[in-house]
Scaffold this motif. Structure first.
Motif, PDB file in Angstrom:
ATOM      1  N   ILE A   1      -0.354  -7.258  13.158  1.00 21.47           N
ATOM      2  CA  ILE A   1       0.704  -6.666  13.977  1.00 21.47           C
ATOM      3  C   ILE A   1       1.852  -6.292  13.047  1.00 21.47           C
ATOM      4  O   ILE A   1       2.716  -7.118  12.744  1.00 21.47           O
ATOM      5  CB  ILE A   1       1.180  -7.652  15.067  1.00 21.47           C
ATOM      6  N   PRO A   2       1.866  -5.052  12.523  1.00 21.38           N
ATOM      7  CA  PRO A   2       2.888  -4.660  11.556  1.00 21.38           C
ATOM      8  C   PRO A   2       4.288  -4.704  12.144  1.00 21.38           C
ATOM      9  O   PRO A   2       4.496  -4.341  13.302  1.00 21.38           O
ATOM     10  CB  PRO A   2       2.514  -3.213  11.202  1.00 21.38           C
ATOM     11  N   SER A   3       5.240  -5.152  11.333  1.00 21.54           N
ATOM     12  CA  SER A   3       6.640  -5.078  11.745  1.00 21.54           C
ATOM     13  C   SER A   3       7.082  -3.621  11.653  1.00 21.54           C
ATOM     14  O   SER A   3       6.908  -2.982  10.620  1.00 21.54           O
ATOM     15  CB  SER A   3       7.505  -5.940  10.838  1.00 21.54           C
ATOM     16  N   PRO A   4       7.680  -3.083  12.716  1.00 26.30           N
ATOM     17  CA  PRO A   4       8.110  -1.686  12.686  1.00 26.30           C
ATOM     18  C   PRO A   4       9.478  -1.491  12.039  1.00 26.30           C
ATOM     19  O   PRO A   4       9.942  -0.364  11.900  1.00 26.30           O
ATOM     20  CB  PRO A   4       8.166  -1.316  14.176  1.00 26.30           C
ATOM     21  N   THR A   5      10.118  -2.570  11.627  1.00 28.45           N
ATOM     22  CA  THR A   5      11.497  -2.477  11.148  1.00 28.45           C
ATOM     23  C   THR A   5      11.624  -2.523   9.630  1.00 28.45           C
ATOM     24  O   THR A   5      12.722  -2.397   9.110  1.00 28.45           O
ATOM     25  CB  THR A   5      12.358  -3.607  11.748  1.00 28.45           C
TER      26      THR A   5
ATOM     27  N   GLU B   1      10.212   2.027   4.977  1.00 28.17           N
ATOM     28  CA  GLU B   1       9.076   2.947   4.827  1.00 28.17           C
ATOM     29  C   GLU B   1       7.868   2.550   5.675  1.00 28.17           C
ATOM     30  O   GLU B   1       6.756   3.005   5.417  1.00 28.17           O
ATOM     31  CB  GLU B   1       8.642   3.046   3.352  1.00 28.17           C
ATOM     32  N   ASN B   2       8.076   1.685   6.686  1.00 21.94           N
ATOM     33  CA  ASN B   2       6.975   1.244   7.548  1.00 21.94           C
ATOM     34  C   ASN B   2       5.798   0.728   6.708  1.00 21.94           C
ATOM     35  O   ASN B   2       4.635   0.925   7.064  1.00 21.94           O
ATOM     36  CB  ASN B   2       6.520   2.403   8.451  1.00 21.94           C
ATOM     37  N   HIS B   3       6.110   0.058   5.583  1.00 26.30           N
ATOM     38  CA  HIS B   3       5.037  -0.298   4.658  1.00 26.30           C
ATOM     39  C   HIS B   3       4.058  -1.318   5.227  1.00 26.30           C
ATOM     40  O   HIS B   3       2.905  -1.381   4.797  1.00 26.30           O
ATOM     41  CB  HIS B   3       5.588  -0.768   3.302  1.00 26.30           C
ATOM     42  N   GLN B   4       4.474  -2.115   6.225  1.00 24.92           N
ATOM     43  CA  GLN B   4       3.526  -3.077   6.789  1.00 24.92           C
ATOM     44  C   GLN B   4       2.381  -2.375   7.516  1.00 24.92           C
ATOM     45  O   GLN B   4       1.239  -2.839   7.497  1.00 24.92           O
ATOM     46  CB  GLN B   4       4.242  -4.069   7.714  1.00 24.92           C
ATOM     47  N   PHE B   5       2.679  -1.252   8.134  1.00 22.00           N
ATOM     48  CA  PHE B   5       1.616  -0.493   8.798  1.00 22.00           C
ATOM     49  C   PHE B   5       0.610   0.004   7.757  1.00 22.00           C
ATOM     50  O   PHE B   5      -0.610  -0.086   7.948  1.00 22.00           O
ATOM     51  CB  PHE B   5       2.194   0.692   9.569  1.00 22.00           C
ATOM     52  N   HIS B   6       1.112   0.514   6.649  1.00 16.67           N
ATOM     53  CA  HIS B   6       0.224   0.998   5.589  1.00 16.67           C
ATOM     54  C   HIS B   6      -0.573  -0.150   4.982  1.00 16.67           C
ATOM     55  O   HIS B   6      -1.759   0.011   4.653  1.00 16.67           O
ATOM     56  CB  HIS B   6       1.030   1.727   4.516  1.00 16.67           C
ATOM     57  N   ASN B   7       0.053  -1.315   4.829  1.00 10.08           N
ATOM     58  CA  ASN B   7      -0.670  -2.489   4.345  1.00 10.08           C
ATOM     59  C   ASN B   7      -1.833  -2.829   5.280  1.00 10.08           C
ATOM     60  O   ASN B   7      -2.950  -3.111   4.839  1.00 10.08           O
ATOM     61  CB  ASN B   7       0.262  -3.701   4.264  1.00 10.08           C
ATOM     62  N   ALA B   8      -1.543  -2.825   6.582  1.00  7.33           N
ATOM     63  CA  ALA B   8      -2.565  -3.160   7.574  1.00  7.33           C
ATOM     64  C   ALA B   8      -3.716  -2.155   7.546  1.00  7.33           C
ATOM     65  O   ALA B   8      -4.896  -2.530   7.590  1.00  7.33           O
ATOM     66  CB  ALA B   8      -1.943  -3.204   8.972  1.00  7.33           C
TER      67      ALA B   8
ATOM     68  N   ALA C   1       0.829  -1.205   0.000  1.00  7.78           N
ATOM     69  CA  ALA C   1       0.000   0.000   0.000  1.00  7.78           C
ATOM     70  C   ALA C   1       0.862   1.252   0.000  1.00  7.78           C
ATOM     71  O   ALA C   1       0.432   2.316  -0.455  1.00  7.78           O
ATOM     72  CB  ALA C   1      -0.923   0.003   1.222  1.00  7.78           C
ATOM     73  N   TYR C   2       2.074   1.133   0.526  1.00  8.17           N
ATOM     74  CA  TYR C   2       3.017   2.251   0.503  1.00  8.17           C
ATOM     75  C   TYR C   2       4.235   1.795  -0.289  1.00  8.17           C
ATOM     76  O   TYR C   2       4.956   0.901   0.146  1.00  8.17           O
ATOM     77  CB  TYR C   2       3.421   2.656   1.927  1.00  8.17           C
ATOM     78  N   PRO C   3       4.460   2.381  -1.453  1.00  7.05           N
ATOM     79  CA  PRO C   3       5.516   1.877  -2.342  1.00  7.05           C
ATOM     80  C   PRO C   3       6.922   2.092  -1.817  1.00  7.05           C
ATOM     81  O   PRO C   3       7.187   3.041  -1.074  1.00  7.05           O
ATOM     82  CB  PRO C   3       5.296   2.669  -3.638  1.00  7.05           C
ATOM     83  N   GLY C   4       7.818   1.214  -2.238  1.00  5.74           N
ATOM     84  CA  GLY C   4       9.222   1.336  -1.877  1.00  5.74           C
ATOM     85  C   GLY C   4       9.906   2.431  -2.679  1.00  5.74           C
ATOM     86  O   GLY C   4       9.416   2.872  -3.726  1.00  5.74           O
ATOM     87  N   VAL C   5      11.061   2.855  -2.193  1.00  4.87           N
ATOM     88  CA  VAL C   5      11.823   3.921  -2.840  1.00  4.87           C
ATOM     89  C   VAL C   5      12.187   3.546  -4.272  1.00  4.87           C
ATOM     90  O   VAL C   5      12.095   4.363  -5.196  1.00  4.87           O
ATOM     91  CB  VAL C   5      13.102   4.231  -2.022  1.00  4.87           C
ATOM     92  N   THR C   6      12.611   2.312  -4.486  1.00  8.42           N
ATOM     93  CA  THR C   6      13.036   1.873  -5.817  1.00  8.42           C
ATOM     94  C   THR C   6      11.914   2.021  -6.836  1.00  8.42           C
ATOM     95  O   THR C   6      12.109   2.574  -7.922  1.00  8.42           O
ATOM     96  CB  THR C   6      13.518   0.411  -5.776  1.00  8.42           C
ATOM     97  N   ASN C   7      10.725   1.516  -6.495  1.00  9.96           N
ATOM     98  CA  ASN C   7       9.619   1.594  -7.442  1.00  9.96           C
ATOM     99  C   ASN C   7       9.180   3.037  -7.707  1.00  9.96           C
ATOM    100  O   ASN C   7       8.820   3.387  -8.840  1.00  9.96           O
ATOM    101  CB  ASN C   7       8.432   0.757  -6.955  1.00  9.96           C
ATOM    102  N   LYS C   8       9.209   3.880  -6.688  1.00  8.13           N
ATOM    103  CA  LYS C   8       8.859   5.285  -6.903  1.00  8.13           C
ATOM    104  C   LYS C   8       9.860   5.944  -7.845  1.00  8.13           C
ATOM    105  O   LYS C   8       9.488   6.754  -8.704  1.00  8.13           O
ATOM    106  CB  LYS C   8       8.802   6.036  -5.563  1.00  8.13           C
ATOM    107  N   MET C   9      11.122   5.596  -7.692  1.00  8.60           N
ATOM    108  CA  MET C   9      12.173   6.158  -8.538  1.00  8.60           C
ATOM    109  C   MET C   9      11.992   5.731 -10.002  1.00  8.60           C
ATOM    110  O   MET C   9      12.198   6.522 -10.925  1.00  8.60           O
ATOM    111  CB  MET C   9      13.540   5.698  -8.026  1.00  8.60           C
ATOM    112  N   LEU C  10      11.593   4.488 -10.210  1.00  6.82           N
ATOM    113  CA  LEU C  10      11.487   3.946 -11.560  1.00  6.82           C
ATOM    114  C   LEU C  10      10.164   4.266 -12.250  1.00  6.82           C
ATOM    115  O   LEU C  10      10.047   4.145 -13.472  1.00  6.82           O
ATOM    116  CB  LEU C  10      11.641   2.420 -11.515  1.00  6.82           C
ATOM    117  N   SER C  11       9.180   4.675 -11.497  1.00  8.63           N
ATOM    118  CA  SER C  11       7.811   4.766 -12.007  1.00  8.63           C
ATOM    119  C   SER C  11       7.618   5.761 -13.147  1.00  8.63           C
ATOM    120  O   SER C  11       6.837   5.508 -14.070  1.00  8.63           O
ATOM    121  CB  SER C  11       6.847   5.108 -10.868  1.00  8.63           C
ATOM    122  N   LYS C  12       8.331   6.886 -13.107  1.00 10.71           N
ATOM    123  CA  LYS C  12       8.091   7.941 -14.101  1.00 10.71           C
ATOM    124  C   LYS C  12       8.431   7.514 -15.520  1.00 10.71           C
ATOM    125  O   LYS C  12       7.826   7.983 -16.485  1.00 10.71           O
ATOM    126  CB  LYS C  12       8.871   9.202 -13.722  1.00 10.71           C
ATOM    127  N   GLU C  13       9.420   6.614 -15.647  1.00 10.31           N
ATOM    128  CA  GLU C  13       9.829   6.160 -16.979  1.00 10.31           C
ATOM    129  C   GLU C  13       9.196   4.823 -17.357  1.00 10.31           C
ATOM    130  O   GLU C  13       9.399   4.335 -18.461  1.00 10.31           O
ATOM    131  CB  GLU C  13      11.359   6.030 -17.044  1.00 10.31           C
TER     132      GLU C  13
END
Length: 373
Positions: free
Chosen positions: A293-297, A300-307, A129-141
């Motif tokens: 129970i999202p993993s905090p480690t 981008e804390n993406h597990q919290f956003h997934n939950a 639900a919250y994208p990783g840095v790599t995918n955000k970087m690549l998305s525009k192209e």
């Protein structure tokens, strides 16, 4: 059709790439497929085991610290990124793919970026639900950004082309049946609570599930299947310290690894787990109520956003690790299990979020991009 896939680091990036490759081969048996992964990564085992070839580059992530050690390591990471980009470019030229697919992880960065510089069409798949840095970087192209959850859309640039595809799902999950699963596991009519923290295990989940499992070993109120993971081998002894020998309790199934997750998930009345994207996808497909129970480690804390994507649809309950106690977890499980209306509501709402034809949607995107090449 020649397809190159890049993704790695964790099973959450690797397994979707493998599922995409398998779907391509199902539709086009003559398709040539190659993976590029990180040297020494988990993909080096999983990809060959799935029957696909893989080449490697050496890449690592940046340290999020300003300590002298971290700064030195980050300088080394810059040089690794440069050399991995050069290596990836050479591999891509040799393979000459028609399209490149990135599923996230550090290795996707240099590979997909190299393909973009070579004017090869690229698509990326975002599992969270919250994208990783790599995918955000690549998305525009990228020609298309394939999303598992629509909640991720707002985190990308508005100029991107999106397709809501969902996460690839194993056929065993799609075809699982609760009644048959409970019969196969020898369960009775009592509620089944399924809990796990992944193949490595999650200490906080183990510690805070122990009192409830020990209680069930004594009062028999619930049936439990609990996976304590590779780093939780101490868990059975913890239960004994609490007066419960799981091996002598017919309503308790406590094991290191749950190798029949499709059956256990199908049989469960409530699931307690981390919030990896693929796990949540399977929960949605099966329409299971859950305490997350999202993993905090994670990055981008993406597990919290997934939950929260499930919580916001009234499809699950969430307890952040900073708020987690055995008392609160027990109270929450008791509250949900005792409320049949709520159990059904959570399960129905989770199922409404499911995208069961993700593999076909992803293949359609790939076909469409290739048709415009």
């Amino acid at each position: 059709m020649k397809v190159l896939l890049a993704g790695g680091g964790t099973a959450g990036h690797i397994n979707p790439a493998i599922a995409i490759a398998q779907t391509i081969k199902e539709h086009n048996p003559s398709a040539e497929i190659m993976f590029i992964g990180n040297e020494g990564g988990l993909e080096q085992k999983l990809v060959p085991d799935a029957g696909f070839s893989i080449k490697s580059v050496s890449i690592r992530g940046f340290k999020r610290s300003l300590s002298p050690k971290a700064i030195c390591e980050n300088i080394g990471t810059v040089f690794k990124a440069m050399s991995s980009s050069k290596a990836a470019k050479k591999m891509i030229k040799e393979f000459a793919p028609d399209i490149c697919v990135g599923t996230g992880g550090y290795v996707s960065g240099p590979v997909i970026r190299a393909a973009q510089k070579l004017s090869i069409p690229t698509v990326i798949h975002e599992q969270n639900a919250y994208p990783g840095v790599t995918n955000k970087m690549l998305s525009k192209e990228a020609k298309c950004v394939m999303l598992a959850m629509d909640a991720a859309r707002k985190h990308f640039d508005k100029s991107c082309k999106f397709s809501l595809t969902g996460n690839p799902v194993r056929s065993q999950i799609l075809n699982a049946d609760k009644e048959s699963a409970r019969k196969a596991l020898g369960l009775d009519e009592r509620p089944l609570v399924l809990s796990f923290g992944g193949s490595m295990g999650a200490r906080k989940i183990n510690e805070n599930m122990a009192p409830l499992i020990a209680r069930s070993g004594k009062d028999g109120k619930y049936q439990h299947i609990h996976g304590y993971g590779k780093y939780g081998l101490w868990f059975p002894e913890l239960l004994k310290e609490k007066g419960c020998d799981a091996s002598k309790c017919s309503n308790l199934d406590v094991r290191e690894y749950i190798n029949n997750m499709d059956v256990c998930l199908a049989a469960a009345d409530l699931v307690v787990c981390r919030c990896g994207a693929i796990t949540l996808t399977e929960i949605q497909i099966m329409g299971k109520p859950s305490v997350l129970i999202p993993s905090p480690t994670v990055a981008e804390n993406h597990q919290f956003h997934n939950a929260m994507a499930l919580v916001n649809e009234n499809a699950a309950s969430v307890i952040e690790e900073k708020d987690l106690t055995s008392e609160r977890l027990t109270e929450e499980i008791d509250r949900i299990v005792s409320d049949k209306k709520l159990l059904k509501e959570y399960g129905d709402n989770a199922h409404k979020m499911a995208i069961s034809d993700a593999n076909e949607r992803i293949y359609k995107v790939i076909e469409e991009v290739l048709s415009k090449k």
